[in-house]
Design a protein around this motif. Structure first.
Motif, PDB file in Angstrom:
ATOM      1  N   GLY A  39      34.479  36.619  20.458  1.00 17.71           N
ATOM      2  CA  GLY A  39      33.495  36.506  21.538  1.00 17.71           C
ATOM      3  C   GLY A  39      34.141  36.342  22.900  1.00 17.71           C
ATOM      4  N   LEU A  40      35.168  35.512  22.962  1.00 17.48           N
ATOM      5  CA  LEU A  40      35.877  35.310  24.239  1.00 17.48           C
ATOM      6  C   LEU A  40      36.543  36.605  24.692  1.00 17.48           C
ATOM      7  N   GLY A  41      37.187  37.289  23.772  1.00 17.71           N
ATOM      8  CA  GLY A  41      37.811  38.566  24.118  1.00 17.71           C
ATOM      9  C   GLY A  41      36.790  39.586  24.576  1.00 17.71           C
ATOM     10  N   GLY A  42      35.660  39.618  23.883  1.00 18.11           N
ATOM     11  CA  GLY A  42      34.594  40.546  24.261  1.00 18.11           C
ATOM     12  C   GLY A  42      34.029  40.251  25.636  1.00 18.11           C
ATOM     13  N   ALA A  43      33.889  38.975  25.961  1.00 19.06           N
ATOM     14  CA  ALA A  43      33.371  38.599  27.280  1.00 19.06           C
ATOM     15  C   ALA A  43      34.337  39.010  28.382  1.00 19.06           C
ATOM     16  N   ILE A  44      35.616  38.763  28.145  1.00 18.82           N
ATOM     17  CA  ILE A  44      36.627  39.137  29.139  1.00 18.82           C
ATOM     18  C   ILE A  44      36.636  40.648  29.342  1.00 18.82           C
ATOM     19  N   SER A  45      36.593  41.372  28.237  1.00 17.19           N
ATOM     20  CA  SER A  45      36.594  42.837  28.296  1.00 17.19           C
ATOM     21  C   SER A  45      35.334  43.363  29.000  1.00 17.19           C
ATOM     22  N   ALA A  46      34.178  42.843  28.623  1.00 17.81           N
ATOM     23  CA  ALA A  46      32.921  43.299  29.218  1.00 17.81           C
ATOM     24  C   ALA A  46      32.886  43.013  30.715  1.00 17.81           C
ATOM     25  N   HIS A  47      33.450  41.873  31.117  1.00 17.26           N
ATOM     26  CA  HIS A  47      33.498  41.560  32.547  1.00 17.26           C
ATOM     27  C   HIS A  47      34.346  42.586  33.292  1.00 17.26           C
TER      28      HIS A  47
END
Length: 124
Positions: A39-47
């Protein structure tokens, strides 16, 4: 209804349900750590891709995993206080990022969870 809108999400939910129903405590901790890291990786990527909807979903996934980890801590265990501090700090960082996104801070939290994941794997 969810399956009609997002088959990947429906599959992911059924995988979660199956793992929760059949897993030991250690398996669930490992699973929650993996979900938080993802989830953290996905949030960073999506940002980085300026995708606020995906960022929000990823933050929610990470926050759910962190909450489950925090709730699952045996308060009588020797490392309980340290784990609760880590999980509480992570939860605060995630909630802060809902308003003011800080990719660097989330990367630090993600690394903390990777370190925990590795420590738990070595202890098993």
């Amino acid at each position: 209804m969810l399956a009609l809108n997002d088959p990947h999400e429906a599959y992911r939910r059924s995988e979660i349900d199956a793992r929760v129903a059949s897993g030991s405590s250690a398996d669930l901790v490992t699973f929650c750590l993996a979900q938080a890291i993802e989830g953290l990786g996905g949030a960073i990527s999506a940002h980085g891709f300026n995708a606020p909807t995906h960022r929000s979903k990823a933050l929610t996934r990470a926050l759910t995993a962190v909450t489950a980890l925090e709730m699952g801590v045996d308060r009588k265990a020797p490392l309980a206080a340290a784990l609760l501090q880590i999980y509480g700090s992570a939860r605060k960082a995630l909630l802060d990022c809902v308003v003011h996104f800080d990719a660097a801070r989330l990367a630090e939290v993600r690394q903390d969870f990777r370190d925990l994941q590795q420590a738990f794997a070595e202890a098993a």
